[in-house]
Design a protein around this motif. Structure first.
Motif, PDB file in Angstrom:
ATOM      1  N   LEU A 242     -53.342  83.802  92.817  1.00 39.07           N
ATOM      2  CA  LEU A 242     -54.219  83.466  91.703  1.00 39.07           C
ATOM      3  C   LEU A 242     -53.530  82.509  90.731  1.00 39.07           C
ATOM      4  CD1 LEU A 242     -55.907  86.914  90.988  1.00 39.07           C
ATOM      5  CD2 LEU A 242     -56.973  84.872  91.965  1.00 39.07           C
ATOM      6  N   GLY A 243     -52.223  82.717  90.497  1.00 43.60           N
ATOM      7  CA  GLY A 243     -51.489  81.781  89.659  1.00 43.60           C
ATOM      8  C   GLY A 243     -51.406  80.403  90.282  1.00 43.60           C
ATOM      9  N   VAL A 244     -51.161  80.350  91.604  1.00 45.41           N
ATOM     10  CA  VAL A 244     -51.104  79.058  92.296  1.00 45.41           C
ATOM     11  C   VAL A 244     -52.447  78.349  92.232  1.00 45.41           C
ATOM     12  CG1 VAL A 244     -50.780  77.961  94.542  1.00 45.41           C
ATOM     13  CG2 VAL A 244     -49.219  79.773  93.804  1.00 45.41           C
ATOM     14  N   LEU A 245     -53.535  79.093  92.496  1.00 48.13           N
ATOM     15  CA  LEU A 245     -54.867  78.492  92.451  1.00 48.13           C
ATOM     16  C   LEU A 245     -55.218  78.023  91.038  1.00 48.13           C
ATOM     17  CD1 LEU A 245     -56.918  80.883  94.768  1.00 48.13           C
ATOM     18  CD2 LEU A 245     -56.186  78.546  95.248  1.00 48.13           C
ATOM     19  N   THR A 246     -54.855  78.809  90.034  1.00 53.09           N
ATOM     20  CA  THR A 246     -55.116  78.413  88.652  1.00 53.09           C
ATOM     21  C   THR A 246     -54.382  77.127  88.303  1.00 53.09           C
ATOM     22  OG1 THR A 246     -55.454  80.712  87.990  1.00 53.09           O
ATOM     23  CG2 THR A 246     -54.983  79.123  86.235  1.00 53.09           C
ATOM     24  N   GLY A 247     -53.110  77.040  88.725  1.00 55.48           N
ATOM     25  CA  GLY A 247     -52.353  75.822  88.473  1.00 55.48           C
ATOM     26  C   GLY A 247     -52.932  74.626  89.180  1.00 55.48           C
ATOM     27  N   LEU A 248     -53.349  74.778  90.447  1.00 56.90           N
ATOM     28  CA  LEU A 248     -53.923  73.664  91.189  1.00 56.90           C
ATOM     29  C   LEU A 248     -55.275  73.241  90.619  1.00 56.90           C
ATOM     30  CD1 LEU A 248     -53.063  74.703  94.869  1.00 56.90           C
ATOM     31  CD2 LEU A 248     -51.937  72.972  93.460  1.00 56.90           C
ATOM     32  N   LEU A 249     -56.107  74.235  90.293  1.00 56.22           N
ATOM     33  CA  LEU A 249     -57.432  73.914  89.762  1.00 56.22           C
ATOM     34  C   LEU A 249     -57.367  73.350  88.349  1.00 56.22           C
ATOM     35  CD1 LEU A 249     -59.433  77.000  91.076  1.00 56.22           C
ATOM     36  CD2 LEU A 249     -59.643  74.629  91.840  1.00 56.22           C
ATOM     37  N   ALA A 250     -56.245  73.544  87.659  1.00 58.49           N
ATOM     38  CA  ALA A 250     -56.097  72.954  86.324  1.00 58.49           C
ATOM     39  C   ALA A 250     -56.058  71.430  86.377  1.00 58.49           C
ATOM     40  CB  ALA A 250     -54.830  73.482  85.649  1.00 58.49           C
ATOM     41  N   PHE A 251     -55.853  70.863  87.566  1.00 60.96           N
ATOM     42  CA  PHE A 251     -55.913  69.408  87.705  1.00 60.96           C
ATOM     43  C   PHE A 251     -57.303  68.888  87.388  1.00 60.96           C
ATOM     44  CE2 PHE A 251     -56.399  65.454  90.091  1.00 60.96           C
ATOM     45  CZ  PHE A 251     -55.254  64.769  89.710  1.00 60.96           C
ATOM     46  N   ILE A 252     -58.319  69.754  87.569  1.00 61.02           N
ATOM     47  CA  ILE A 252     -59.711  69.389  87.272  1.00 61.02           C
ATOM     48  C   ILE A 252     -60.121  70.148  86.021  1.00 61.02           C
ATOM     49  CG2 ILE A 252     -62.049  69.210  88.174  1.00 61.02           C
ATOM     50  CD1 ILE A 252     -60.892  69.579  90.969  1.00 61.02           C
ATOM     51  N   PRO A 253     -60.079  69.541  84.833  1.00 65.58           N
ATOM     52  CA  PRO A 253     -60.417  70.267  83.610  1.00 65.58           C
ATOM     53  C   PRO A 253     -61.852  70.783  83.641  1.00 65.58           C
ATOM     54  CG  PRO A 253     -59.356  68.167  83.110  1.00 65.58           C
ATOM     55  CD  PRO A 253     -59.689  68.153  84.571  1.00 65.58           C
ATOM     56  N   ILE A 255     -64.201  72.417  84.957  1.00 65.12           N
ATOM     57  CA  ILE A 255     -64.717  73.038  86.172  1.00 65.12           C
ATOM     58  C   ILE A 255     -63.640  73.888  86.838  1.00 65.12           C
ATOM     59  CG2 ILE A 255     -65.675  72.567  88.460  1.00 65.12           C
ATOM     60  CD1 ILE A 255     -66.965  70.083  87.296  1.00 65.12           C
ATOM     61  N   GLY A 256     -62.416  73.377  86.905  1.00 61.63           N
ATOM     62  CA  GLY A 256     -61.337  74.128  87.525  1.00 61.63           C
ATOM     63  C   GLY A 256     -61.054  75.435  86.813  1.00 61.63           C
ATOM     64  N   ALA A 257     -61.088  75.413  85.475  1.00 61.36           N
ATOM     65  CA  ALA A 257     -60.844  76.638  84.709  1.00 61.36           C
ATOM     66  C   ALA A 257     -61.938  77.670  84.956  1.00 61.36           C
ATOM     67  CB  ALA A 257     -60.761  76.299  83.220  1.00 61.36           C
ATOM     68  N   PHE A 258     -63.183  77.219  85.078  1.00 60.18           N
ATOM     69  CA  PHE A 258     -64.291  78.146  85.340  1.00 60.18           C
ATOM     70  C   PHE A 258     -64.131  78.806  86.709  1.00 60.18           C
ATOM     71  CE2 PHE A 258     -68.478  78.872  87.224  1.00 60.18           C
ATOM     72  CZ  PHE A 258     -69.018  79.770  86.311  1.00 60.18           C
ATOM     73  N   ILE A 259     -63.781  78.016  87.728  1.00 57.72           N
ATOM     74  CA  ILE A 259     -63.628  78.564  89.079  1.00 57.72           C
ATOM     75  C   ILE A 259     -62.464  79.551  89.136  1.00 57.72           C
ATOM     76  CG2 ILE A 259     -63.141  77.989  91.480  1.00 57.72           C
ATOM     77  CD1 ILE A 259     -64.507  75.318  91.002  1.00 57.72           C
ATOM     78  N   SER A 260     -61.329  79.174  88.568  1.00 54.72           N
ATOM     79  CA  SER A 260     -60.173  80.070  88.592  1.00 54.72           C
ATOM     80  C   SER A 260     -60.448  81.351  87.810  1.00 54.72           C
ATOM     81  CB  SER A 260     -58.941  79.357  88.030  1.00 54.72           C
ATOM     82  OG  SER A 260     -59.145  78.994  86.665  1.00 54.72           O
ATOM     83  N   GLY A 261     -61.167  81.239  86.706  1.00 51.57           N
ATOM     84  CA  GLY A 261     -61.507  82.436  85.945  1.00 51.57           C
ATOM     85  C   GLY A 261     -62.417  83.376  86.719  1.00 51.57           C
ATOM     86  N   ALA A 262     -63.402  82.811  87.431  1.00 54.60           N
ATOM     87  CA  ALA A 262     -64.297  83.654  88.230  1.00 54.60           C
ATOM     88  C   ALA A 262     -63.534  84.378  89.335  1.00 54.60           C
ATOM     89  CB  ALA A 262     -65.413  82.790  88.829  1.00 54.60           C
ATOM     90  N   LEU A 263     -62.616  83.665  90.005  1.00 52.67           N
ATOM     91  CA  LEU A 263     -61.809  84.313  91.041  1.00 52.67           C
ATOM     92  C   LEU A 263     -60.930  85.406  90.454  1.00 52.67           C
ATOM     93  CD1 LEU A 263     -60.663  81.167  93.067  1.00 52.67           C
ATOM     94  CD2 LEU A 263     -62.486  82.764  93.653  1.00 52.67           C
ATOM     95  N   MET A 264     -60.328  85.107  89.314  1.00 51.25           N
ATOM     96  CA  MET A 264     -59.428  86.057  88.671  1.00 51.25           C
ATOM     97  C   MET A 264     -60.164  87.343  88.290  1.00 51.25           C
ATOM     98  SD  MET A 264     -57.167  85.248  85.276  1.00 51.25           S
ATOM     99  CE  MET A 264     -57.113  83.533  85.815  1.00 51.25           C
ATOM    100  N   ILE A 265     -61.330  87.209  87.694  1.00 46.42           N
ATOM    101  CA  ILE A 265     -62.095  88.381  87.245  1.00 46.42           C
ATOM    102  C   ILE A 265     -62.613  89.182  88.431  1.00 46.42           C
ATOM    103  CG2 ILE A 265     -64.176  89.072  86.004  1.00 46.42           C
ATOM    104  CD1 ILE A 265     -63.696  86.632  84.176  1.00 46.42           C
ATOM    105  N   ALA A 266     -63.067  88.477  89.485  1.00 44.05           N
ATOM    106  CA  ALA A 266     -63.556  89.195  90.674  1.00 44.05           C
ATOM    107  C   ALA A 266     -62.457  90.026  91.313  1.00 44.05           C
ATOM    108  CB  ALA A 266     -64.120  88.183  91.679  1.00 44.05           C
ATOM    109  N   VAL A 267     -61.275  89.471  91.441  1.00 46.85           N
ATOM    110  CA  VAL A 267     -60.154  90.214  92.026  1.00 46.85           C
ATOM    111  C   VAL A 267     -59.735  91.353  91.107  1.00 46.85           C
ATOM    112  CG1 VAL A 267     -57.749  90.051  92.751  1.00 46.85           C
ATOM    113  CG2 VAL A 267     -59.348  88.244  93.357  1.00 46.85           C
TER     114      VAL A 267
END
Length: 358
Positions: A242-253, A255-267
């Motif tokens: 989740l940390g790796v995905l959050t860091g990678l998705l941060a490249f896309i401001p 939208i990336g934060a929304f996707i990483s947050g949804a994954l984080m909360i679901a897990v």
């Protein structure tokens, strides 16, 4: 001699190129046909053009590292570039070696967890009457995950992905080795009287791109590390991936934060209610820190892009060019912003010159 006509028409025939009207209309037609051909060619070559632009973005990353290293190591540019490339390769190999097995296991576990959580949410919505009956939920889940699987398979196709990454890396490496050579080659295609202004605009765009990439890398590193540590402290499963995905998705401001947050909360909620709320708190804390502390500091030193402008550019780029356009929307916007700012400055300079002359 009596059979000769008394008058011979000297004007050009309508089909002859000597006729000014024919020349003018043919010129107009050629311009429109050329424009239509250029648009069609751009549509056909949009993916190769995006790969070339991605290579230029990668070259700006390497060039930024070379310039930063030049402040502490007074050696030749080629040696500094070699050091940067070796460090990047060692970092990637070390990361894959140390975390490869764990990340692979967590990726598989993440997909299973998301399937279960999606099924639960769909079943709850079906019970509330928002979605079709429970008998259709399983089919919807299978269809959705099958679509995700096809998309993942398409994106992760070994030959296509590796070829694209290889081409991006090669283009970026060659451009970073001799940026002025390629810059002079592009300038050569510009009219002589416009070359100085063109060189100035390209220099500003390059500087803007380097600053943007430097700030983006700093933000990606900060978000990834903070998310990993916070989720690990809270006992959230798969904290590393989740940390790796959050860091990678941060490249896309945005939208990336929304996707990483949804994954984080679901897990998080898959491990219990308390862990789920911890994941929500982690997401809010990390995004608040990034938005109100880290981002303003980075923006002052790099490129300040308004959030609405960034989001609008991402929406249009993703609609036109797909996932690669979404990833490259920010660099495109930053470079266009730099070019427009220089155009505005030039207009003000011309107005100032005119006022002094009058």
């Amino acid at each position: 001699m009596a059979d000769e006509p008394k008058h011979v028409e000297q004007d050009a025939a309508p089909a002859e190129m000597r006729d000014p009207f024919v020349r003018r209309e043919l010129t107009r037609a050629a311009v429109w046909l050329g424009l239509a051909g250029a648009i069609a060619l751009a549509v056909l070559l949009v993916q190769p053009l995006l790969l070339i632009f991605a290579g230029l973005v990668f070259a700006s990353l390497l060039d930024g590292g070379v310039r930063l290293l030049g402040r502490v190591l007074p050696i030749g540019r080629g040696w500094r570039l070699l050091i940067v490339v070796v460090l990047v390769v060692l970092f990637l190999l070390g990361t894959f070696y140390l975390t490869g097995v764990q990340v692979t296991q967590q990726v598989t576990q993440l997909r299973s967890t998301l399937e279960v959580q999606f099924a639960r949410v769909a079943a709850w919505l079906a019970a509330q009457g928002v979605m079709p009956g429970a008998s259709d939920v399983g089919g919807m889940v299978r269809q959705a995950m099958g679509s995700v699987g096809r998309l993942t398979s398409w994106v992760g196709t070994a030959i296509g992905a590796l070829t694209s990454l290889f081409m991006i890396a090669v283009i970026g490496l060659f451009v970073a080795m001799e940026p002025r050579t390629y810059g002079r080659g592009v300038e050569w295609m510009v009219p002589t009287d416009k070359r100085r202004e063109f060189a100035l605009v390209v220099d500003r765009m390059s500087k803007t791109l380097r600053r943007l990439m430097a700030g983006r890398l700093l933000g990606m590193l900060a978000e990834g590390v903070l998310t990993w540590l916070a989720l690990m402290i809270g006992g959230v499963p798969m904290a590393m991936i989740l940390g790796v995905l959050t860091g990678l998705l941060a490249f896309i401001p945005n939208i990336g934060a929304f996707i990483s947050g949804a994954l984080m909360i679901a897990v998080g909620f898959s491990a219990g209610t308390e862990v789920g709320f911890w994941a929500i708190g982690t997401y809010l804390v990390v995004q608040t820190f990034d938005g109100y502390v880290l981002l303003p500091i980075v923006a002052r030193k790099t490129v300040d892009l308004p959030p609405a402008l960034t989001l609008g550019a991402q929406i249009m780029a993703s609609a036109l060019f797909g996932i690669l356009g979404l990833a490259l929307a920010d660099p495109m916007t930053a470079m266009m912003k730099a070019a427009l700012e220089r155009s505005s400055e030039r207009s003000e300079e011309e107005l100032g010159d005119d006022s002094r002359h009058t």
